[in-house]
Design a protein around this motif. Structure first.
Motif, PDB file in Angstrom:
ATOM      1  N   TYR A   1       0.833  -1.212   0.000  1.00 24.94           N
ATOM      2  CA  TYR A   1       0.000   0.000   0.000  1.00 24.94           C
ATOM      3  C   TYR A   1       0.860   1.252   0.000  1.00 24.94           C
ATOM      4  N   ASP A   2       0.339   2.301  -0.635  1.00 22.44           N
ATOM      5  CA  ASP A   2       1.041   3.582  -0.634  1.00 22.44           C
ATOM      6  C   ASP A   2       0.829   4.314   0.686  1.00 22.44           C
ATOM      7  N   ALA A   3      -0.345   4.099   1.285  1.00 17.04           N
ATOM      8  CA  ALA A   3      -0.628   4.729   2.578  1.00 17.04           C
ATOM      9  C   ALA A   3      -1.783   3.994   3.241  1.00 17.04           C
ATOM     10  N   ILE A   4      -1.883   4.196   4.561  1.00 17.82           N
ATOM     11  CA  ILE A   4      -2.946   3.557   5.339  1.00 17.82           C
ATOM     12  C   ILE A   4      -3.748   4.649   6.044  1.00 17.82           C
ATOM     13  N   LEU A   5      -5.073   4.562   5.932  1.00 17.57           N
ATOM     14  CA  LEU A   5      -5.955   5.477   6.648  1.00 17.57           C
ATOM     15  C   LEU A   5      -6.556   4.689   7.800  1.00 17.57           C
ATOM     16  N   LEU A   6      -6.313   5.156   9.009  1.00 18.06           N
ATOM     17  CA  LEU A   6      -6.612   4.341  10.190  1.00 18.06           C
ATOM     18  C   LEU A   6      -7.561   5.057  11.146  1.00 18.06           C
ATOM     19  N   ASP A   7      -8.724   4.457  11.397  1.00 16.54           N
ATOM     20  CA  ASP A   7      -9.663   4.957  12.403  1.00 16.54           C
ATOM     21  C   ASP A   7      -9.150   4.509  13.778  1.00 16.54           C
ATOM     22  N   ARG A   8      -9.625   5.183  14.850  1.00 17.96           N
ATOM     23  CA  ARG A   8      -9.154   4.775  16.178  1.00 17.96           C
ATOM     24  C   ARG A   8     -10.079   3.769  16.854  1.00 17.96           C
ATOM     25  N   ARG A   9     -11.363   4.132  16.968  1.00 20.02           N
ATOM     26  CA  ARG A   9     -12.275   3.216  17.659  1.00 20.02           C
ATOM     27  C   ARG A   9     -12.785   2.182  16.670  1.00 20.02           C
ATOM     28  N   LEU A  10     -12.230   0.979  16.779  1.00 21.95           N
ATOM     29  CA  LEU A  10     -12.601  -0.093  15.857  1.00 21.95           C
ATOM     30  C   LEU A  10     -13.163  -1.269  16.643  1.00 21.95           C
ATOM     31  N   PRO A  11     -13.964  -2.123  15.993  1.00 23.18           N
ATOM     32  CA  PRO A  11     -14.628  -3.205  16.729  1.00 23.18           C
ATOM     33  C   PRO A  11     -13.644  -4.110  17.457  1.00 23.18           C
ATOM     34  N   ASP A  12     -12.439  -4.326  16.894  1.00 25.72           N
ATOM     35  CA  ASP A  12     -11.503  -5.224  17.577  1.00 25.72           C
ATOM     36  C   ASP A  12     -10.315  -4.491  18.197  1.00 25.72           C
ATOM     37  N   GLY A  13     -10.507  -3.214  18.492  1.00 24.46           N
ATOM     38  CA  GLY A  13      -9.465  -2.553  19.275  1.00 24.46           C
ATOM     39  C   GLY A  13      -9.232  -1.105  18.918  1.00 24.46           C
ATOM     40  N   GLU A  14      -8.227  -0.551  19.610  1.00 23.87           N
ATOM     41  CA  GLU A  14      -7.831   0.845  19.410  1.00 23.87           C
ATOM     42  C   GLU A  14      -6.844   0.909  18.250  1.00 23.87           C
ATOM     43  N   GLY A  15      -7.188   1.736  17.254  1.00 21.68           N
ATOM     44  CA  GLY A  15      -6.366   1.823  16.049  1.00 21.68           C
ATOM     45  C   GLY A  15      -4.912   2.154  16.327  1.00 21.68           C
ATOM     46  N   LEU A  16      -4.680   3.033  17.312  1.00 20.22           N
ATOM     47  CA  LEU A  16      -3.298   3.469  17.575  1.00 20.22           C
ATOM     48  C   LEU A  16      -2.391   2.302  17.961  1.00 20.22           C
ATOM     49  N   ASN A  17      -2.965   1.306  18.660  1.00 22.41           N
ATOM     50  CA  ASN A  17      -2.151   0.164  19.095  1.00 22.41           C
ATOM     51  C   ASN A  17      -1.638  -0.660  17.920  1.00 22.41           C
ATOM     52  N   PHE A  18      -2.255  -0.433  16.770  1.00 25.09           N
ATOM     53  CA  PHE A  18      -1.898  -1.169  15.562  1.00 25.09           C
ATOM     54  C   PHE A  18      -0.585  -0.655  14.961  1.00 25.09           C
ATOM     55  N   ILE A  19      -0.293   0.624  15.238  1.00 26.74           N
ATOM     56  CA  ILE A  19       0.868   1.254  14.577  1.00 26.74           C
ATOM     57  C   ILE A  19       2.184   0.562  14.954  1.00 26.74           C
ATOM     58  N   PRO A  20       2.454   0.315  16.259  1.00 28.73           N
ATOM     59  CA  PRO A  20       3.713  -0.377  16.603  1.00 28.73           C
ATOM     60  C   PRO A  20       3.789  -1.777  15.969  1.00 28.73           C
ATOM     61  N   ASN A  21       2.644  -2.475  15.855  1.00 28.63           N
ATOM     62  CA  ASN A  21       2.648  -3.803  15.206  1.00 28.63           C
ATOM     63  C   ASN A  21       3.132  -3.701  13.773  1.00 28.63           C
ATOM     64  N   LEU A  22       2.592  -2.677  13.089  1.00 29.44           N
ATOM     65  CA  LEU A  22       2.926  -2.489  11.678  1.00 29.44           C
ATOM     66  C   LEU A  22       4.400  -2.140  11.519  1.00 29.44           C
ATOM     67  N   ARG A  23       4.864  -1.211  12.355  1.00 28.84           N
ATOM     68  CA  ARG A  23       6.273  -0.815  12.274  1.00 28.84           C
ATOM     69  C   ARG A  23       7.167  -2.008  12.631  1.00 28.84           C
ATOM     70  N   GLY A  24       6.682  -2.856  13.550  1.00 30.69           N
ATOM     71  CA  GLY A  24       7.420  -4.064  13.959  1.00 30.69           C
ATOM     72  C   GLY A  24       7.586  -5.043  12.805  1.00 30.69           C
ATOM     73  N   MET A  25       6.676  -4.984  11.829  1.00 31.48           N
ATOM     74  CA  MET A  25       6.771  -5.842  10.644  1.00 31.48           C
ATOM     75  C   MET A  25       7.760  -5.260   9.645  1.00 31.48           C
ATOM     76  N   GLY A  26       8.363  -4.119  10.003  1.00 30.84           N
ATOM     77  CA  GLY A  26       9.334  -3.496   9.112  1.00 30.84           C
ATOM     78  C   GLY A  26       8.685  -2.667   8.007  1.00 30.84           C
ATOM     79  N   ARG A  27       7.401  -2.338   8.188  1.00 27.15           N
ATOM     80  CA  ARG A  27       6.706  -1.545   7.171  1.00 27.15           C
ATOM     81  C   ARG A  27       6.721  -0.071   7.561  1.00 27.15           C
TER      82      ARG A  27
END
Ligand code: CA
Length: 224
Positions: free
Chosen positions: A45-71
Motif C-alpha cells: 500500500y502507498d498509505a494507510i488510513l486508520l480509524d481509532r475506535r474499531l470493533p476489535d481494538g484501538e487503532g493506535l495500538n496497531f501502529i507499533p505492530n505495523l512498524r514491527g513488521m518493518g513496514r
C-alpha cells in the motif's frame, strides 16, 4: 495509488471509496485490525488510513505492530478525537499525520500528498457562485476577492451546498458534511448554521441565497 482504509463506519468508508475512486485511487477497505494485518502482508500500500475506535481494538495500538513488521507505509489517523494531546499520542506512536473528522476529501488528499512526498494528481476545483469563490482545499471563501471569515461548520455546509448549486441537498447529506458520525446531531443545529450563514452571505453581498426546501433540505442559488 492504492490505499488501505481501516474504518468501521460504513457510510464514511463508502463515501471515501467513491470520491477517492474518482481520483484514480484504489481503496481496500476493512473494518477490523485483524484483517488489516493480513491485507498488509499480501499487498503493497502507498498509505494507510486508520480509524481509532474499531470493533476489535484501538487503532493506535496497531501502529507499533505495523512498524514491527518493518513496514514504513505512511499512516494517517482519522478520528473524532482531535484534541492536541491525542494528536501527540498518535504521532509519537508513529502515525505520519492526524485528520479530525469531519473532513473534506480535499483536505485528506492534501495530507496524502504531504505524507507521500510525491505528486498526487488532485482535481482541485474552485467553486464559484454569485460573487463568491470557495477554495475547498484550503477552506477559504472570498467575495469579490476579499476574504470572508466563516466558522468551520458553517463553511462545510456552504461547501456542500455550493458544490451542488441549484440542486436540493438533503438534510442527511448536509448533516454528514458537518458532523462526525459518532456525534449526536441536535435536530435544529443545521437550521441554526444555515440561518447564520444566510446573514453572513447577505451582509457580504455574496450574490447567492440559500432556500429552504421544506421537509427535504436546502438549495443554494445565485441571485438573478
Ligand atoms: Ca470508529
Amino acid at each position: 495509488m492504492r490505499l488501505l482504509l481501516i474504518e468501521d463506519e460504513m457510510e464514511l468508508a463508502n463515501a471515501l471509496a467513491t470520491t477517492l475512486g474518482k481520483q484514480g485511487i484504489v481503496i481496500d477497505h476493512t473494518r477490523l485490525l485483524g484483517d488489516a494485518l493480513e491485507l498488509i502482508r499480501q499487498n503493497d500500500y502507498d498509505a494507510i488510513l486508520l480509524d481509532r475506535r474499531l470493533p476489535d481494538g484501538e487503532g493506535l495500538n496497531f501502529i507499533p505492530n505495523l512498524r514491527g513488521m518493518g513496514r514504513d507505509t505512511p499512516i494517517i489517523v482519522l478520528t473524532a478525537r482531535n484534541e492536541p494531546l491525542e494528536r501527540i499520542e498518535g504521532l509519537n506512536l508513529g502515525a505520519d499525520d492526524y485528520l479530525g473528522k469531519p473532513f473534506l476529501t480535499e483536505e485528506l488528499l492534501a495530507r496524502l500528498r504531504a505524507v507521500l512526498r510525491r505528486p498526487v494528481t488532485i482535481v482541485e476545483q474552485q467553486i464559484t457562485a454569485g460573487r463568491m469563490v470557495i477554495d475547498p482545499l484550503h477552506l477559504t471563501v472570498s467575495v469579490n476577492s476579499a476574504p470572508l471569515e466563516i466558522p468551520r461548520r458553517e463553511l462545510l455546509v456552504l461547501v456542500a451546498l455550493a458544490k451542488r448549486k441549484d440542486k436540493t441537498v438533503g438534510r442527511p447529506t448536509l448533516e454528514a458534511a458537518v458532523y462526525n458520525y459518532e456525534e449526536e446531531i441536535q435536530s435544529n443545529a443545521l437550521d441554526a448554521h444555515i440561518s447564520r450563514l444566510r446573514k453572513r452571505l447577505s451582509d457580504a453581498a455574496a450574490g447567492v441565497s440559500i432556500h429552504n426546501i421544506r421537509g427535504v433540505g436546502y438549495l443554494l442559488r445565485e441571485e438573478g
